[in-house]
Design an enzyme around this catalytic site. Structure first.
Site, PDB file in Angstrom:
ATOM      1  N   GLU A  17     109.109  18.325 -45.406  1.00  0.00           N
ATOM      2  CA  GLU A  17     109.275  17.129 -44.587  1.00  0.00           C
ATOM      3  C   GLU A  17     110.740  16.832 -44.275  1.00  0.00           C
ATOM      4  O   GLU A  17     111.110  15.701 -43.963  1.00  0.00           O
ATOM      5  CB  GLU A  17     108.615  15.947 -45.283  1.00  0.00           C
ATOM      6  N   SER A 197     102.728  14.243 -44.888  1.00  0.00           N
ATOM      7  CA  SER A 197     102.775  14.435 -43.440  1.00  0.00           C
ATOM      8  C   SER A 197     101.733  15.427 -42.948  1.00  0.00           C
ATOM      9  O   SER A 197     101.911  16.069 -41.910  1.00  0.00           O
ATOM     10  CB  SER A 197     104.180  14.881 -42.990  1.00  0.00           C
ATOM     11  N   SER A 338     106.977   3.923 -36.726  1.00  0.00           N
ATOM     12  CA  SER A 338     106.021   4.296 -37.763  1.00  0.00           C
ATOM     13  C   SER A 338     105.121   3.116 -38.099  1.00  0.00           C
ATOM     14  O   SER A 338     105.458   1.949 -37.840  1.00  0.00           O
ATOM     15  CB  SER A 338     106.746   4.764 -39.030  1.00  0.00           C
TER      16      SER A 338
END
EC number: 6.3.2.4
Length: 370
Positions: A17, A197, A338
């Site tokens: 990530e 993720s 987000s």
């Protein structure tokens, strides 16, 4: 602690990530209140080097087309030094140390192993440096989906059926591991136990797809989790912030992820790259009683793991209105778009205020055992 504070923005890392962390760092660096905080950039390259990164470079990190930002190795080394009760960052050029800066708080925007799993939190604890987010134990348990589910089940928090496949068991008796996984109802999701993720995750609809999916997950983590899929359920998320001055933890408005693709899988591209077939509803269209139940369960989950600072709790909500906790993220996606910041914005806390609140929470809590 009052007055202007120096914040070390730590990002990058050696996990899968890395690019998401760089993207988050750019977003935070652009939004932080520069009148209240001095910001210092510390990058961790994909090879694990700690480097000093100019703020202008961090602020420029954003999605370009379908390209996510990545930290280069072309930076001088960054070194943390503790002396006389203070933590300083210095830059190393060969045998020379320069540009010392005293740090008040670390804001580690690291996702996945070696950043969200208690490792860097332990480093901060040893330096006596205050930091944003959960402590060592909560970070480690929250990152390991197997340990997380065991902890939540022991606190009577509803979770779905799953099977853990540790590395030694897979290497010594893969047939027994497959038998255990086949005891679940299909479809199942096979994932790295300590990933994020949606990297390395595979949806498996038939038993003959298990071996390939397990080997794919093992590319990212030798420990694998097989989870029974929730069919015809809604995906709901809720943000949690720690309490101020010893007060109760706080839950945001809840949100819903709605996929419009055939697979219905909220994968890596849908999360971070543009023009994907996904709707993010903030707030979720739910009866008030259901939203309140989810918010209460999010706080219970946060407190059950002993989290601090922030977390995002992800749920499945079945057709009967029964919620199940899928996972907790102790350092959730934190770009301005987000879900975590968007849920708090709907709850009255905009992005710059949210950054300030997290730093304030970190500065408020003591160092050492607590």
């Amino acid at each position: 602690m009052t007055g202007r504070r120096t914040v070390a923005l730590i990002f990058g890392g050696s996990s899968s990530e890395h690019t998401i962390s760089c993207l988050t760092a750019g977003s935070v660096a652009r939004a932080i209140d520069r009148d209240r905080y001095d910001l210092i950039g510390i990058g961790i390259t994909g090879n694990g080097r700690w480097v000093r990164v100019p703020l202008e470079e961090i602020r420029a990190m954003e999605v370009r087309g379908e390209e996510l930002p990545r930290l280069s190795e072309d930076h001088p080394d960054a070194v943390l030094i503790t002396s006389d009760g203070e933590v300083r960052l210095v830059t190393r050029h060969g045998d020379t140390l320069s540009d010392p800066a005293r740090l008040d708080v670390a804001f580690a925007l690291l996702h996945g192993p070696f950043g969200e799993d208690g490792t860097i939190q332990g480093l901060f604890e040893m330096h006596g440096l205050r930091y944003v987010g959960a402590g060592v134990a909560a970070s480690a348990v929250g990152m390991d989906k197997h340990l997380m589910k065991l902890a939540l089940a022991s606190s009577a928090i509803p979770i779905g059926p799953f099977v853990c496949i540790p590395p030694r068991e897979w290497e010594q008796d893969p047939a027994a591991c497959l038998d255990a996984a086949n005891s679940l109802q299909f479809p199942v999701y096979v994932k790295p136990a300590r990933g994020g993720s949606s990297v390395g995750i595979t949806r498996v609809d038939q038993p003959d797809g298990l071996t390939t999916a397990i080997e794919e997950a093992r590319r990212w983590d030798p420990k694998v989790l097989v989870e029974q899929g929730f069919v015809d359920c809604r995906e709901i998320e809720c943000g949690v912030l720690g309490g101020r001055s010893g007060g109760a933890s706080r839950a945001s408005a809840v949100a819903e992820i709605r996929m419009h693709t055939e697979s219905g899988f909220y994968d890596f591209k849908a999360k971070y790259l543009p023009e994907e077939q996904v709707s993010l509803d903030v707030p979720a269209v739910l009866e008030e009683q259901v939203s309140d139940t989810l918010r209460e369960l999010a706080v219970r989950t946060f407190d059950a793991l002993g989290c601090e600072g922030l977390a995002r709790v992800d749920f499945f909500l079945d057709r009967q209105g029964r919620p199940y906790v899928n996972e907790i993220n102790t350092m959730p996606g934190f770009t301005a778009t987000s879900m975590f910041p968007r849920m708090w914005q709907h709850s009255g806390v905009d992005y710059p205020q949210l950054i300030d609140e997290l730093i304030s929470l970190a500065l408020e809590r003591p160092t050492g055992l607590r």
